[in-house]
Design an enzyme around this catalytic site. Structure first.
Site, PDB file in Angstrom:
ATOM      1  CB  SER A  28      63.613 -31.569  49.641  1.00 20.20           C
ATOM      2  OG  SER A  28      64.241 -30.633  48.917  1.00 20.20           O
TER       3      SER A  28
ATOM      4  CG  ASP B 118      64.800 -25.461  54.287  1.00 22.78           C
ATOM      5  OD1 ASP B 118      65.622 -25.241  53.323  1.00 22.78           O
ATOM      6  OD2 ASP B 118      64.385 -26.450  54.464  1.00 22.78           O
TER       7      ASP B 118
ATOM      8  CG  HIS C  48      66.867 -28.239  52.531  1.00 28.46           C
ATOM      9  ND1 HIS C  48      65.649 -28.085  52.404  1.00 28.46           N
ATOM     10  CD2 HIS C  48      67.093 -29.130  51.638  1.00 28.46           C
ATOM     11  CE1 HIS C  48      65.182 -28.928  51.542  1.00 28.46           C
ATOM     12  NE2 HIS C  48      66.066 -29.628  50.856  1.00 28.46           N
TER      13      HIS C  48
END
Length: 248
Positions: free
Chosen positions: A22, A187, A220
Site C-alpha cells: 500500500s 483490492d 487489500h
C-alpha cells in the site's frame, strides 16, 4: 531518507529485499529510485503510485461506490451531517476531513478519525467482520494520528511530482532490480491498474525480472491468505536467487 539512515546505522551494505504494501509500496519504490545501488529486490503488495486518479478514486469522486456503496455513503454522510456548507465541502471531501481532524474540539477530531478510518477498514478486506471494525473504532483517540498522517499525505499527493514513480523506473532497470508484485484482484483501496501500469513501465524500461500476480479472491489487506501466499512464494524465490549470487 529515513530508510537510508536505517541502512547506514545498521551497517547493511545493501538491502537484499525491500518489502512494502500500500503506502509502503510507494515508499519502497521511492527509496529504490533515490538509492538504486542500495537494494536488489523489491516485494510490493497493493501498489499505490500516488497518481491523482488513485487519490481521487479513493477519497474524492466516489470511485469505490460501485463495489462498496454503503462504505462510500457513510464516508460522505459524516461530512454532510457536520457541514455548514455541504455544497462546498462535497467538492473537497479530503479538505473537509482535514479541517475536522485539526479541530481543537476533541469530539470533532475523534469523530472525524473514526469516520475516516472506518471507511478504509470497510473496503480493505474481501470478507468484512463488523465486530473487528467496531473494536478498532472503539477508542477513536488512537485513530487520530493515523488519519491525520494519511489525509495530510493524500491532499499533498505524497509530496511527489505527478507521475514521479513511473517516470523514474529507468534507474531501477539500470541497476537490475528484481521486482515482484502481489495485488489482490478485489483490492478496492489500491486499484489493480496501478500494479499493471507499474509492471509495464518496468518492463519497458528494461527490467528483466518483473513478476506480477493478481491474486483472485483477495482484497487489500496483507492478512488475506492468498496475498500472504503470493508474498511468501515471491520472497522465497528472492532468497534462493540472492543465496546463489552470494555463493558465487
Amino acid at each position: 531518507e529515513d530508510i537510508e539512515k536505517l541502512r547506514v546505522e545498521l551497517g547493511i551494505d545493501d538491502w537484499g529485499v525491500v518489502l512494502g504494501g500500500s503506502w509502503g509500496s510507494t515508499l519502497a519504490l521511492a527509496y529504490a529510485q533515490a538509492h538504486p545501488s542500495k537494494c536488489r529486490c523489491l516485494m510490493l503488495r497493493g501498489v499505490f503510485l500516488f497518481s491523482p486518479d488513485e487519490v481521487d478514486y479513493l477519497f474524492s469522486n466516489g470511485g469505490t461506490f460501485g463495489q462498496n456503496p454503503a462504505a462510500w455513503e457513510a464516508y460522505c454522510q459524516y461530512i454532510e451531517d457536520t457541514s455548514q456548507d455541504w455544497g462546498k465541502e462535497k467538492t473537497n471531501l479530503l479538505g473537509a476531513y482535514w479541517n475536522r481532524l485539526q479541530s481543537e474540539d476533541t469530539n470533532t477530531s475523534e469523530a472525524a478519525a473514526a469516520a475516516f478510518v472506518g471507511y478504509e477498514l470497510s473496503i480493505s478486506k474481501t470478507f468484512i467482520d463488523p465486530a473487528i471494525i467496531e473494536k478498532y473504532l472503539g477508542t477513536p483517540s488512537v485513530l487520530i494520528p493515523f488519519a491525520v498522517m494519511e489525509v495530510h499525505y493524500m491532499i499533498n499527493y505524497g509530496f511527489m511530482m505527478r507521475g514521479q514513480l513511473l517516470d523514474n523506473v529507468q534507474c531501477m532497470a539500470d541497476h537490475k532490480h528484481r521486482v515482484a508484485i502481489a495485488h489482490g484482484r478485489g483490492d478496492y483501496v489500491c486499484q489493480p491498474q496501478a500494479a499493471w501500469r507499474l509492471s509495464k513501465a518496468l518492463r519497458s524500461a528494461g527490467c528483466e525480472d518483473v513478476e506480477l500476480e493478481f491474486v483472485s479472491g483477495a482484497g487489500h489487506s496483507d492478512s488475506e491468505p492468498g496475498l500472504a501466499d503470493a508474498m511468501v512464494r515471491a520472497t522465497d524465490r528472492f532468497r534462493d536467487i540472492l543465496k546463489k549470487e552470494q555463493d558465487r
